[in-house]
Each structure stands twice: as structure tokens, then as C-alpha cells.
Enzyme design. Structure first.
Site, mmCIF file in Angstrom:
data_model
loop_
_atom_site.group_PDB
_atom_site.id
_atom_site.type_symbol
_atom_site.label_atom_id
_atom_site.label_comp_id
_atom_site.label_asym_id
_atom_site.label_seq_id
_atom_site.Cartn_x
_atom_site.Cartn_y
_atom_site.Cartn_z
ATOM 1 C CB CYS A 8 -0.998 0.013 1.151
ATOM 2 S SG CYS A 8 -0.291 0.262 2.771
ATOM 3 C CB ALA A 9 0.223 4.853 0.266
#
Lengths: 100, 439
Positions: A8-9
Site C-alpha cells: 500500500c502507500a
């Protein structure tokens, strides 16, 4: 032994899911190695992964990661399962995709 | 009534999904912008250490405090005299990070861009650093001196541009195969640095000449010229309407379940990072800070407050099993600004009952802070923090102003009352669905 990499980010919110997935996998005796990393470090950690899972909030990066790893199975995690941090649902999905 | 409302929302949703979302995705995956964002992300640890060193070295002692009349004042004054005595040592981490931030920026951006092109990152990074130093006008060998300020926050944009240009020139030459060819027997590790030799020579000579020209015309050189060009952009982006537009876009991207901060970040990160470094320079110099739109201000005084407040609404006023079970999972991560469980569990994705109040809250939250900070009542952001620092603490540490915590608490309560009618309506629907499903 299945190596699962979550992206994810920042690798933060997926790391919450990792613990729940490990628990769910242990309960059914499914041998896994699960880790969460930021998208920007995908090239460092995804090389030996059996399957790569993207957090739904970065699902639009899927084509880019697929291009980086053309031979790998890459899936975006289902939103509801992600929100509930439902490790079992995600493990079940992995098993289905991998045919285990 | 409710039918027209849904059809409007449906239309809005499909228009956004067809226009805004693809545009956002395109911009955020644009190579150069993404390289700048990722290049600035890798230097965050340095700026955090530099920022805290600076706080230690320059304690936030109000000028009115001169006598140790109570315990707190005594503590502040003792801290100040300790800091003054050790100022040289304490300031070193700051001076060598934020003080010369442009060096890290040029290295970080060049490395990330070269990586995207699958070129050798180290060679490109060193090339960009070299060319940047050539045009920085910072180092004067005739007097053996370095003008530190020419490597500071103001020249960050010049550093980003130089990094991109140098890597692009390297790439162009390698693509056209204008490189020094070594015999095939030379091992690749030896041959790789020679690939950048010709383009590097071209960059050094070309940009040095260009810089000499700029220096003779403006006395500020190439990087100074870039700063002059970006300065109006920075002020324009920092105005209240444009920040509200940015927050609108972020909330809207999240409404589609897409990482809003990541999308908007490619445009805002360079601006907020430069503004934060400039504010910190002002803090050390004892001058008033210039920029409100700095650091993580629009998250700390944006929807981070709203997400946590929403969970309190659920705990205090909601009955559905779904919301209650999500809230239990979501509350602890939410305190540390990780809101994905709420986003995908409540969910706030494609949910009008959360989208509308979240927009209202984000406008109220940020406008309140902006107006109070611009009138000088509240401090501005000048310290970098890890994004997981809980809201009130982040507000205090980033501004060194206790009053920001009070505003945070007030907004938390305001958000609660804005959210409550929307969330309880949604909750009633869920309760109905749950009881229907149980039958």
C-alpha cells in the site's frame, strides 16, 4: 509455503492486515510467509513472492506493478475484507487464486 | 425528494469516475512528478531529525518570559541557557539537513527518476549532484567558502529541475546510443559509469554556460531564476481557496476508494516541503514565518480529525452491528492517522452519508485553522513529523504552539455534531437491512 506480499502507500494499513492473515492461516495450517511494504519498495521485496496483494486504495497502481512483475499473480484486496481487516477472507481468496 | 437526490448523486458519481479519477491517476503516475514525490519522501527521516535538533537548539520561549517566576518558566529558561551554551553542536544536524536540503533533493529526485527509467540510479544521482553544485553558485574556491543559504530551501525547486534535466539528458544519450563504447570483454560494472560520461560532459558544460549567462543577467544564477518562477506558484497554492480545492479533491478521491493524499501529493508535496523548510529557516532567524500551507497541515487540520470523530459518533449513537464492529477495529489505527479500516469498513467509499459531512468538516476544519493562523493567533507548521503522530500531538509539535491543540479539540467536537445526523441516518438504514437479513 506461499510467500504473500501486501503493498500500500506506506505499508502501514496493510501491515494491520498481515497479523490477522497470519492468524487465519495458522488456524487452518496453511503455510505462509506474509509481509507488508510500501509500493515504492516493491522491487526490493516482490521478487520471490508467489502472490502480490494491493490495498484497494492503491488498486490503480496494479498495471504498473504487473508490468514490473509480468509473471506474478497480482490482485487487489476486496474492499470490505480490507475494511474489516478480515484476515480469513483474504487468505481464502489467496488459496482460491493459487489453487491450494 | 430522496429519489432526485440519489439520481443527482449517481450522475455526479459517474461524471467524476469518468473524468476526475482518470485525470488524477494520470497526473499521479506522471514520471517526473512521481519522482519528485518519491525523492522527497526518502529525505523525510533527515528532515525529522533536523527539525527536532532545531527545536532543542531554539526553545519556544516567548519574549515575555524573562523571570523564572514559576516551574514552567524556570524550565524554559534553563533549557534556553543550555541551548545557547551548546548551540553549535545542537544546530549541526539541522544545518546539515534542512539547512542544505537542496543537496538531498537533487540526489533523491535523480535517484528515483533513474530507477523509474531502469537506468543506473547511483551514476545518475552523482551526475545530477555534480551538475547542481556547478550551477548552485554556492561554492567559491577563490575564497575557500561555501554560501550555505544557496543550498537551502529556496533553491529546492532548482534542485528538482536540475535532477530531472540531467537524468533526461543521460537517458537521451543512452537511448540514441551516443556513449563511449568499450570492448565487450570489459565487465559491465566497469563499463556502466562510462555510459554517462558523454552526456555528463554535455550537461556540465551546457548548464555552466547557461548559469554564467543567468548570473550575469540577474546576479542570482540558474537556481535563483527557477525560484523566482516558482515563488508565485507557491503563494497561489497556499491561498485558502486553492487549499480547499485540494481538500475537496482528496476527499473525493477517497470517496472512490482511491488514496487521495497520494494522488494530490505529487503536486502538493514539493510545495509543502519547501514551505516547511522556509518556515523553519524563519523560526531560527527569529523572523515571522511566511507559509500556512506547510508540512502536513491540511491533514492534521483536515479529515484526520473527522475520521476519528466519526468513530466516536458510532460508539455513542449507532446501533448497527456492522458499524459497531468496524469502529472497534478502526479506532486504534485511526488515532495514529491510519483510516483505511473506516474507509473500507464503514465504508466511506461511495457513501453519500459520509461524503457530504466529510466535505463540510474538511472545509470548516481547515478554514478555521487558516484564518486563525493568518491573523497570527495560531502558530504555523515548521517541523516534519512521521505521519502516524496522533493529531493533537502533531499539531503541537509541528507548531510549538499549545493553542493549536485547543483548536484541534474544538474542531473534534464540531465535527462530531456535523457528522452525527448523517451517520445516525445511515445507521438506521443498516439496522433495517440487518433485521431484514435476520428474518
Amino acid at each position: 509455503m506461499r510467500k504473500i506480499v501486501l503493498l500500500c502507500a506506506a505499508g502501514m494499513s496493510t501491515s494491520l492486515l498481515v497479523t490477522n492473515m497470519q492468524k487465519a492461516a495458522a488456524e487452518i495450517g496453511y503455510e505462509t510467509d506474509i509481509a507488508a511494504h510500501p509500493l515504492s519498495e516493491a522491487h526490493l521485496y516482490c521478487g520471490d513472492a508467489d502472490i502480490i496483494l494491493l490495498g484497494p486504495q492503491v488498486r490503480f497502481e496494479l498495471p504498473k506493478i504487473q508490468k514490473q512483475f509480468p509473471d506474478k499473480k497480482i490482485e487487489s484486496i476486496e474492499m470490505r475484507a480490507y475494511g474489516m481487516m478480515d484476515g480469513k477472507a483474504v487468505i481464502d481468496h489467496v488459496k482460491k487464486v493459487m489453487g491450494d | 425528494m430522496s429519489e432526485t437526490k440519489t439520481s443527482f448523486m449517481d450522475k455526479f458519481q459517474s461524471v467524476m469516475e469518468k473524468t476526475l479519477v482518470p485525470i488524477g491517476m494520470k497526473i499521479s503516475s506522471q514520471r517526473h512528478l512521481a519522482a519528485i514525490r518519491d525523492g522527497l519522501t526518502v529525505i523525510i527521516p533527515m528532515t525529522i531529525i533536523g527539525g527536532f535538533a532545531c527545536l532543542l537548539a531554539v526553545p519556544p520561549v516567548p519574549s515575555t518570559v524573562t523571570e523564572p517566576s514559576n516551574f514552567f518558566y524556570a524550565f524554559l529558561l534553563a533549557w534556553q541557557s543550555w541551548a545557547n551554551a551548546n548551540s553549535a553542536i545542537l544546530m549541526t544536524p539541522y544545518n546539515l539537513t534542512i539547512g542544505i536540503i537542496s543537496i538531498y533533493v537533487v540526489a533523491g529526485v535523480a535517484f528515483q527518476l533513474a530507477k523509474q527509467y531502469q537506468m543506473d540510479p547511483i551514476n545518475n544521482m552523482l551526475s545530477a549532484l555534480f551538475v547542481f553544485l556547478c550551477v548552485s553558485n554556492a561554492i567559491d574556491f577563490s575564497t575557500s567558502s561555501i554560501t550555505i543559504s544557496r543550498l537551502g530551501a529556496g533553491y529546492m525547486f532548482g534542485a528538482m529541475i536540475m535532477a530531472i534535466l540531467v537524468v533526461e539528458i543521460n537517458r537521451f544519450f543512452i537511448k540514441k546510443n551516443i556513449v563511449i563504447k568499450l570492448p565487450a570483454t570489459v565487465p559491465p560494472n566497469v563499463a556502466a559509469p562510462f555510459n554517462v560520461l558523454i552526456p555528463l560532459a554535455v550537461s556540465v558544460i551546457g548548464f555552466s554556460l547557461l548559469n554564467a549567462l543567468c548570473t550575469s543577467l540577474t546576479e542570482d544564477g540558474l537556481t535563483g531564476l527557477v525560484y523566482q518562477i516558482f515563488q508565485p506558484l507557491m503563494s497561489a497554492t497556499g491561498s485558502l481557496p486553492s487549499i480547499l480545492l485540494i481538500n475537496f479533491l482528496m476527499t473525493t478521491f477517497w470517496f472512490f476508494g482511491i488514496h487521495g493524499a497520494n494522488m494530490v501529493g505529487v503536486v502538493t508535496t514539493p510545495i509543502t516541503t519547501a514551505a516547511l523548510a522556509a518556515n523553519m529557516e524563519a523560526y531560527i532567524a527569529g523572523e515571522p514565518m511566511q507559509y500556512i500551507f506547510a508540512g502536513s497541515v491540511n491533514s492534521v487540520f483536515g479529515n484526520w480529525i473527522t475520521y476519528t470523530s466519526m468513530l466516536i459518533v458510532i460508539f455513542t449513537a449507532c446501533k448497527s452491528a456492522q458499524l459497531k464492529s468496524v469502529a472497534k477495529v478502526a479506532i486504534v489505527p485511526s488515532i495514529f492517522n491510519i483510516n483505511e479500516p473506516s474507509i473500507f469498513g464503514i465504508p466511506t467509499v461511495l457513501n453519500v452519508y459520509t461524503y457530504v459531512p466529510m466535505l463540510i468538516c474538511s472545509f470548516i476544519n481547515f478554514s478555521s485553522y487558516y484564518l486563525l493562523a493568518s491573523s497570527g493567533i495560531l502558530g504555523k507548521f515548521f517541523v516534519t513529523l512521521p505521519f502516524t503522530v496522533p493529531g493533537p500531538l502533531a499539531a503541537f509539535l509541528a507548531t510549538m504552539d499549545g493553542k493549536t491543540v485547543i483548536l484541534w479539540a474544538v474542531l473534534f467536537v464540531v465535527d462530531y455534531f456535523i457528522l452525527r445526523p448523517f451517520i445516525t441516518t445511515y445507521d438506521k438504514q443498516l439496522v433495517k437491512q440487518e433485521s431484514e437479513a435476520a428474518e
